[in-house]
Design an enzyme around this catalytic site. Structure first.
Site, short mmCIF file in Angstrom:
data_model
loop_
_atom_site.label_atom_id
_atom_site.label_comp_id
_atom_site.label_asym_id
_atom_site.label_seq_id
_atom_site.Cartn_x
_atom_site.Cartn_y
_atom_site.Cartn_z
CG ASP A 101 2.08 3.23 2.83
OD1 ASP A 101 1.65 2.75 3.70
OD2 ASP A 101 2.38 4.03 2.74
N1 URA Z 1 7.78 4.51 2.93
C1 URA Z 1 5.63 4.77 3.02
O1 URA Z 1 5.41 6.01 3.42
N2 URA Z 1 5.02 3.96 2.21
C2 URA Z 1 5.60 2.72 2.08
O2 URA Z 1 4.86 2.35 1.18
C3 URA Z 1 6.66 1.96 2.38
C4 URA Z 1 7.91 3.23 2.57
#
Ligand code: URA
Length: 249
Positions: A101
């Site tokens: 993310d």
């Molecule tokens: N899980 C999440 O919620 N975000 C990420 O960036 C990676 C795994």
């Protein structure tokens, strides 16, 4: 491949400076001066710029400590992508292996090896990914058991069993936790914590398969994979090939 692209992909310079250098006669292919930037070159040919041998590397592997605020994509019209963090690496076929993310930090493999990426990301391979999370409350034994049992997420699917380990509890009530998952669904870690009543305030990926985030690598920095890391990734490939032999047909 065109000679100017060959040289640019091997980080010998920008495409425009390289074109000038080629036209000036500074580049040889198999010992002969070549002045046409479009001259085709391929595997096994010896290319030299100013006498320096420029060896072709088919695959490149970089380990990036992704900072917050950049997106895990190869290009975007508005936002900075993880590839902008490797400005001196000019080859155009690199991509991040999977997505973190925008607000997640930590280990991200950048490569042009599509087969390896497929193996690391394939849902069938169950490659472990370890994250450190800062959450808005303590980890309880019930939560650890729920993660281990496999959580139902948003009524959509049941996550595979995951390992949740409690860490430091801070005076402000927030707490550290580590979680290991072996799949990679959209916002998976955040959704798993949400399912047990916790918000993720910060998330860092610490490991993916045999690769670990080097503690000395600052956020935003990258380095090439070491020979040991590459060997470990190849072992991962080999094991999986034995476990899932190709269809004899
Ligand atoms: N899980 C999440 O919620 N975000 C990420 O960036 C990676 C795994």
């Amino acid at each position: 491949m065109r000679l100017d692209k060959y040289l640019a992909d091997m980080n010998a310079g920008t495409r425009s400076t390289l074109r000038r250098e080629i036209r000036k006669g500074l580049v040889t292919v198999d010992g002969k001066t070549v002045k046409d930037p479009a001259c085709p070159v391929g595997d096994g040919q010896e290319v030299r710029l100013n006498g320096r041998k420029i060896v072709w590397r088919a695959y490149e592997y970089y380990l990036l400590n992704k900072p917050q605020g950049v997106i895990s994509a190869t290009e975007d019209p508005r936002q900075e992508t993880v590839l902008h963090l490797l400005p001196e690496i000019r080859r155009t076929d690199l991509f991040p292996v999977g997505r973190l993310d925008k607000d997640t930090t930590g280990l991200l493999l950048i490569t042009n090896d599509g087969e390896l990426a497929h193996r690391l990301l394939s849902p069938k391979k169950h490659v472990d990914k370890r994250y450190r999370a800062l959450i808005d409350g303590e980890v309880t034994e019930e939560m650890t058991a729920a993660f281990r049992a496999g959580l139902m997420l948003d009524g959509e699917f049941t996550a595979l069993p995951a390992e949740l380990t409690a860490g430091t509890v801070h005076p402000d009530g927030t707490a550290e936790a580590e979680v290991v998952i072996c799949e990679g669904r959209f916002h998976q870690v955040k959704r798993m914590f949400a399912a047990v009543g916790r918000n993720v305030l910060a998330l860092t990926r610490l490991a993916m398969g045999p690769l670990s985030l080097p503690p000395e690598l600052p956020e935003g920095a990258f380095r090439e994979l070491t020979q040991e890391e590459l060997a470990a990734l190849r072992t991962l490939r080999g094991t999986e090939e034995q476990e899932e032999p190709a269809d004899p047909a």
